[in-house]
Design a protein around this motif. Structure first.
Motif, PDB file in Angstrom:
ATOM      1  N   UNK A 112       0.927  -1.342  -0.075  1.00  0.00           N
ATOM      2  CA  UNK A 112       0.127   0.034  -0.027  1.00  0.00           C
ATOM      3  C   UNK A 112       0.783   1.186  -0.057  1.00  0.00           C
ATOM      4  N   UNK A 113       1.807   1.304   0.685  1.00  0.00           N
ATOM      5  CA  UNK A 113       2.946   2.459   0.869  1.00  0.00           C
ATOM      6  C   UNK A 113       3.599   2.606  -0.378  1.00  0.00           C
ATOM      7  N   UNK A 114       4.129   1.485  -1.039  1.00  0.00           N
ATOM      8  CA  UNK A 114       4.522   1.703  -2.510  1.00  0.00           C
ATOM      9  C   UNK A 114       3.629   2.252  -3.518  1.00  0.00           C
ATOM     10  N   UNK A 115       2.265   1.963  -3.523  1.00  0.00           N
ATOM     11  CA  UNK A 115       1.295   2.502  -4.300  1.00  0.00           C
ATOM     12  C   UNK A 115       0.758   3.497  -3.909  1.00  0.00           C
ATOM     13  N   UNK A 116       1.424   4.649  -2.844  1.00  0.00           N
ATOM     14  CA  UNK A 116       1.014   5.957  -2.600  1.00  0.00           C
ATOM     15  C   UNK A 116      -0.203   6.037  -1.706  1.00  0.00           C
ATOM     16  N   UNK A 117      -0.256   5.086  -0.872  1.00  0.00           N
ATOM     17  CA  UNK A 117      -1.485   5.236   0.140  1.00  0.00           C
ATOM     18  C   UNK A 117      -0.707   5.624   1.529  1.00  0.00           C
ATOM     19  N   UNK A 118      -1.546   6.513   2.296  1.00  0.00           N
ATOM     20  CA  UNK A 118      -1.259   6.523   3.663  1.00  0.00           C
ATOM     21  C   UNK A 118      -1.355   5.417   4.659  1.00  0.00           C
ATOM     22  N   UNK A 119      -0.405   4.388   4.611  1.00  0.00           N
ATOM     23  CA  UNK A 119      -0.671   3.167   5.419  1.00  0.00           C
ATOM     24  C   UNK A 119       0.442   3.003   6.327  1.00  0.00           C
ATOM     25  N   UNK A 120       0.164   2.132   7.314  1.00  0.00           N
ATOM     26  CA  UNK A 120       1.137   1.596   8.097  1.00  0.00           C
ATOM     27  C   UNK A 120       0.805   0.204   8.784  1.00  0.00           C
ATOM     28  N   UNK A 121       1.822  -0.377   9.377  1.00  0.00           N
ATOM     29  CA  UNK A 121       1.374  -1.836   9.926  1.00  0.00           C
ATOM     30  C   UNK A 121       1.584  -1.956  11.246  1.00  0.00           C
ATOM     31  N   UNK A 122       0.870  -2.643  12.064  1.00  0.00           N
ATOM     32  CA  UNK A 122       0.806  -2.929  13.338  1.00  0.00           C
ATOM     33  C   UNK A 122       0.706  -4.387  13.602  1.00  0.00           C
ATOM     34  N   UNK A 123       1.967  -5.147  14.235  1.00  0.00           N
ATOM     35  CA  UNK A 123       2.016  -6.299  14.648  1.00  0.00           C
ATOM     36  C   UNK A 123       3.007  -6.806  15.643  1.00  0.00           C
ATOM     37  N   UNK A 124       3.181  -7.655  16.139  1.00  0.00           N
ATOM     38  CA  UNK A 124       3.882  -8.124  17.361  1.00  0.00           C
ATOM     39  C   UNK A 124       5.221  -8.378  16.940  1.00  0.00           C
ATOM     40  N   UNK A 125       5.638  -8.238  15.692  1.00  0.00           N
ATOM     41  CA  UNK A 125       7.109  -8.119  15.562  1.00  0.00           C
ATOM     42  C   UNK A 125       7.866  -6.771  15.539  1.00  0.00           C
ATOM     43  N   UNK A 126       6.963  -5.828  15.799  1.00  0.00           N
ATOM     44  CA  UNK A 126       7.399  -4.491  15.796  1.00  0.00           C
ATOM     45  C   UNK A 126       7.890  -4.290  17.417  1.00  0.00           C
ATOM     46  N   UNK A 127       8.821  -3.337  17.343  1.00  0.00           N
ATOM     47  CA  UNK A 127       9.265  -3.019  18.821  1.00  0.00           C
ATOM     48  C   UNK A 127       8.159  -2.127  19.516  1.00  0.00           C
ATOM     49  N   UNK A 128       8.264  -1.893  20.822  1.00  0.00           N
ATOM     50  CA  UNK A 128       7.295  -0.840  21.350  1.00  0.00           C
ATOM     51  C   UNK A 128       7.200   0.330  20.960  1.00  0.00           C
ATOM     52  N   UNK A 129       8.615   0.862  20.739  1.00  0.00           N
ATOM     53  CA  UNK A 129       8.733   2.210  20.216  1.00  0.00           C
ATOM     54  C   UNK A 129       8.168   2.223  18.699  1.00  0.00           C
ATOM     55  N   UNK A 130       8.293   1.229  17.856  1.00  0.00           N
ATOM     56  CA  UNK A 130       7.719   1.455  16.630  1.00  0.00           C
ATOM     57  C   UNK A 130       6.245   1.429  16.585  1.00  0.00           C
ATOM     58  N   UNK A 131       5.659   0.527  17.523  1.00  0.00           N
ATOM     59  CA  UNK A 131       4.105   0.396  17.834  1.00  0.00           C
ATOM     60  C   UNK A 131       3.804   1.858  18.187  1.00  0.00           C
ATOM     61  N   UNK A 132       4.461   2.236  19.069  1.00  0.00           N
ATOM     62  CA  UNK A 132       3.991   3.637  19.579  1.00  0.00           C
ATOM     63  C   UNK A 132       3.922   4.711  18.689  1.00  0.00           C
ATOM     64  N   UNK A 133       4.865   4.839  17.703  1.00  0.00           N
ATOM     65  CA  UNK A 133       5.090   5.641  16.541  1.00  0.00           C
ATOM     66  C   UNK A 133       3.901   5.384  15.495  1.00  0.00           C
ATOM     67  N   UNK A 134       3.631   4.295  15.074  1.00  0.00           N
ATOM     68  CA  UNK A 134       2.487   3.973  14.274  1.00  0.00           C
ATOM     69  C   UNK A 134       1.156   4.524  14.721  1.00  0.00           C
ATOM     70  N   UNK A 135       0.793   3.816  16.056  1.00  0.00           N
ATOM     71  CA  UNK A 135      -0.404   4.612  16.582  1.00  0.00           C
ATOM     72  C   UNK A 135      -0.554   6.076  16.817  1.00  0.00           C
ATOM     73  N   UNK A 136       0.645   6.667  17.000  1.00  0.00           N
ATOM     74  CA  UNK A 136       0.647   8.202  17.131  1.00  0.00           C
ATOM     75  C   UNK A 136       0.064   8.605  15.678  1.00  0.00           C
ATOM     76  N   UNK A 137       0.849   8.068  14.725  1.00  0.00           N
ATOM     77  CA  UNK A 137       0.573   8.596  13.405  1.00  0.00           C
ATOM     78  C   UNK A 137      -1.071   8.212  12.986  1.00  0.00           C
ATOM     79  N   UNK A 138      -1.262   7.164  13.420  1.00  0.00           N
ATOM     80  CA  UNK A 138      -2.853   6.855  13.173  1.00  0.00           C
ATOM     81  C   UNK A 138      -3.733   7.663  13.885  1.00  0.00           C
ATOM     82  N   UNK A 139      -3.518   7.878  15.161  1.00  0.00           N
ATOM     83  CA  UNK A 139      -4.254   8.844  15.804  1.00  0.00           C
ATOM     84  C   UNK A 139      -4.501  10.237  15.279  1.00  0.00           C
TER      85      UNK A 139
END
Length: 586
Positions: free
Chosen positions: A262-289
Motif C-alpha cells: 500500500x505504501x509503495x502504491x502511494x497510500x497513507x498506510x502503516x503496519x501494526x503487529x507483534x514483530x514491531x518493537x514497542x517504540x515502533x508500535x507507539x510511533x505507528x499508533x501516534x501517526x494513526x491517531x
C-alpha cells in the motif's frame, strides 16, 4: 434519561466525568456501575468493544479502594501492551481528583526494574499483561495477596491468545474473598470455564445479545478471485476517499506485506503487529491517531489496543480463523455513537464463513460489487471538488493573483476548471480506464476455487504427524513462501494429505519437493490425478512418473502407505511433527 449523578458516584469522580465531557452513561456503564458500587459481588459483563467497559469497572474500583493506603488493592489484566497502557491512562483521567492515586502499568517491552520501582512506591491499582505480571510475581517484585478487586478485561481475547495458564497462576496468588469482574465481547466456552472456576455466583450483565454485533455497524462482503484480493483492497480505498480504516490480516507476515504494498502504491498506510518493537508500535499508533495514516494494517492481537472513535471502515482483508474474532474486528468502527462499515473481501471458498458469521452476530451481510474504474474516477473527482469548494481562502495568495491572472487571461472558466481538476483526475483515469472487472459471480456455487485453474497435490504427511489442515497449510505456506490465498483446499488424512494451488505455481511446488528432506526424512509431494476427491483411491500411484530423480522418494512414500511402518520410520515421523513450525499467536 439516566445520568452519572444517578449512578451513585462520588464528587471527585463526577468532576472528572464533567472534565472529560461525558454526559450520559453507556448501557454497560448504566447496568454495571450501580451493581459494583452497592455490593461485593463477582460480575460477568458481556458487551462489544467501544461500549465504555473501562469506565464501567474503572469508576467503581476507584470509588471503593482506599486512596490513603499504599497497598495494591486492584488488579486489571488485559491482553496486549496497547490496551494495558490505554486502560492505565483512562484510569488516571478518571481518578485525576483522587489525591494520592497511583496506577501503574506492567507490560512487556519496557524495563521490568523500573516497573517494579513504580509498584514499590505504592500502587493501589496495577494494570498488567498476563505474561509480564506472571514474571514479576515469580521474581517477587509485586504483591497481590491483599487485592480486593480483580478485573479480566477482554477475557475472550486473553484466552484466545493462550493466556489461560498464566491467568490461572496469577489468580492463585490473590485472596479468595476478592471480587472478580470479567468483561468480554463474546462468551466462548473458555470464558465460561474461567467464570465457573474463579468466580462465586457471579451476576451477569449483557448489552445486546451474546456475540451480537453493534447496530451502528453495517456489514458488506465482496466476492473476488483470491489472486485479486489486493486489487480489491485498493478499489475499496479509492472508492472511499475519506476512509480512515483498520485493515485486518491473519498473520504478521501478511500484515507487513500488505502495508508495504500500500505504501509503495502511494497510500497513507502503516503496519501494526507483534514483530514491531514497542517504540515502533507507539510511533505507528501516534501517526494513526493524528490521521497521518489512513489505512492501518493490523493483526487481531495488535489491534486490541486501538482506541480511536473516528474509524470509518474495518476491512477484513482475510477472515480470522475463529469466527468469533470477527466481532472484535467489526467493533473497531461504529464507536461512540458513530456509524461504521465492516467490509470483507472473500474468495468463493470463504463464502460459507460469511453465513456462519451471520448466525453468530445476528446481522445480515450485504453482498456488494466492487465499483468499476469510471465510478471510482467520478468519486475521486467529486471528492476533490468538495474539498476545493470548502477550502478556506488563504489571502496570502492575493499578492500573486496578478501573475496568475496574466497566465490564464486567455483561458475560459470551464477550461480552467478542466485543467485544475485534470491534475488529479488524470492519475486515476489513466490507471482505471482499462481496469478489468474484479467481481466474481456466486451463481456457479460458493465454496470452491475454479478447478480448471488449480492443481491438486498429494503429500505423505497427515494427522499422525501432528497436523490438522490449518497447521499443514501454515507449514506449507512458510516453506514454499506462498501468500495466504496461494494454497487452498487443504485436506488431512491419517498418514497423508492433499492441497491445491493455482496452475502457475505447479512447477515451483514440485521443484521444491524434489528429494526434499526434513530432519532426515523424505517428504514427498506429487500431483493427484483426481483433484476433486480426498479419497485414497484417487491417488493412482502407478501413473506417470515425473523423473528418475524422484523415483526413490516416491517408492519410499508408497512403502509408507502400504501399512508396514518400521520403528525407525515412526521415529522419523515423530521427529518431523515435533520440529514443524508452530503457529504464531494472533
Amino acid at each position: 434519561m439516566s445520568t452519572f449523578q444517578n449512578l451513585g458516584l462520588n464528587k471527585d469522580l463526577l468532576q472528572a466525568i464533567s472534565d472529560l465531557g461525558f454526559t450520559t452513561p453507556s448501557e454497560v456503564q448504566e447496568k454495571a456501575i450501580p451493581v459494583l458500587l452497592q455490593s461485593e459481588t463477582d460480575l460477568v459483563a458481556l458487551a462489544q468493544t467501544g461500549t465504555g467497559k473501562t469506565a464501567a469497572f474503572g469508576f467503581p474500583m476507584l470509588q471503593k479502594i482506599d486512596i490513603n493506603s499504599r497497598t495494591t488493592q486492584g488488579l486489571i489484566l488485559s491482553p496486549t501492551r496497547e490496551l494495558c497502557l490505554q486502560i492505565t491512562n483512562e484510569m488516571k483521567l478518571y481518578g485525576k481528583y483522587c489525591k494520592g492515586l497511583n496506577v501503574v502499568a506492567i507490560y512487556g517491552g519496557a524495563s521490568i526494574t523500573e516497573q517494579a520501582r513504580e509498584v514499590k512506591r505504592g500502587a493501589q491499582i496495577i494494570v498488567a499483561t498476563p505474561g509480564r505480571m506472571k514474571d514479576m510475581i515469580s521474581r517477587q517484585m509485586v504483591d497481590i495477596s491483599k487485592i480486593q478487586f480483580s478485573v479480566l478485561d477482554e477475557a475472550d481475547e486473553m484466552l484466545n491468545m493462550g493466556f489461560k495458564e498464566d491467568i490461572t497462576d496469577i489468580l492463585s496468588y490473590t485472596p479468595q474473598d476478592k471480587s472478580t469482574w470479567l468483561f468480554s465481547a463474546t462468551m466462548p466456552n473458555e470464558v465460561a470455564s474461567i467464570a465457573k472456576n474463579f468466580m462465586y455466583n457471579p451476576q451477569e450483565i449483557t448489552v445486546g445479545n451474546k456475540n451480537e454485533s453493534t447496530a451502528q455497524v453495517s456489514h458488506e462482503y465482496y466476492l473476488v478471485n483470491s489472486r485479486d484480493r489486493y486489487l480489491a483492497l485498493k478499489r475499496l480505498a479509492d472508492a472511499n476517499p475519506d476512509i480512515f480504516s483498520v485493515v485486518f490480516c491473519r498473520t504478521k507476515r501478511d500484515t507487513q506485506k500488505v502495508a508495504e504494498k500500500l505504501i509503495e502504491d502511494g497510500y497513507n498506510a502503516g503496519a501494526l503487529h507483534g514483530d514491531l518493537s514497542q517504540n515502533q508500535r507507539d510511533l505507528v499508533m501516534k501517526a494513526f491517531r493524528n490521521n497521518q495514516i489512513q489505512m492501518l494494517v493490523a493483526t487481531d492481537v495488535a489491534a486490541r489496543g486501538i482506541d480511536v472513535d473516528d474509524i470509518t471502515h474495518v476491512i477484513n482483508y482475510q477472515l480470522p480463523d475463529e469466527i468469533e474474532t470477527y466481532t472484535h474486528r467489526s467493533g473497531r468502527t461504529g464507536r461512540a455513537g458513530k456509524t461504521g462499515v465492516s467490509m470483507v473481501i472473500v474468495s468463493k471458498s470463504e463464502v460459507r464463513k460469511i453465513k456462519s458469521i451471520e448466525r453468530i452476530i445476528k446481522k445480515q451481510f450485504l453482498k456488494k460489487d466492487l465499483p468499476n474504474g469510471m465510478d471510482i474516477c467520478e468519486v475521486q473527482l467529486m471528492s476533490l471538488a468538495n474539498k476545493v469548494h470548502h477550502t478556506e481562502v488563504n489571502h496570502d495568495i492575493d499578492n500573486y493573483l496578478g501573475k496568475i491572472n496574466t497566465l490564464f487571461e486567455d483561458t475560459t472558466k470551464d477550461e480552467l476548471i478542466k485543467k485544475f481538476f485534470s491534475v488529479e483526475f488524470s492519475r486515476f483515469y489513466n490507471y482505471y480506464q482499462k481496469a478489468p472487472d474484479l467481481n466474481v459471480s456466486d451463481s456457479q456455487g460458493a465454496g470452491s476455487h475454479d478447478t480448471d485453474d488449480s492443481v491438486r497435490y498429494f503429500i505423505n504427511v497427515g494427522r499422525k504427524d501432528g497436523f490438522d489442515w490449518m497447521q499443514l497449510k501454515d507449514f506449507l505456506r512458510a516453506i514454499l513462501e506462498l501468500g495466504q490465498d496461494d494454497l487452498f483446499k487443504v485436506e488431512t488424512k491419517d498418514s497423508f494429505s492433499f492441497f491445491n494451488t493455482e496452475k502457475a505455481l505447479k512447477e515451483k511446488v514440485l521443484n521444491f519437493f524434489t528429494d526434499f528432506k526434513h530432519n532426515g526424512r523424505f517428504v514427498n509431494v506429487e500431483v493427484s490425478e483426481n483433484r476433486g476427491s480426498g479419497k485414497r483411491r484417487d491417488r493412482k500411484r502407478n501413473g506417470s512418473k515425473r523423473s528418475d530423480k524422484r523415483s526413490g522418494s516416491k517408492n519410499r512414500a508408497e512403502r509408507r502407505h502400504s501399512g508396514g511402518k518400521s520403528k525407525s520410520r515412526r521415529s522419523k515421523s515423530n521427529d518431523f511433527a515435533a520440529s514443524r513450525p508452530r503457529r504464531s499467536r494472533r
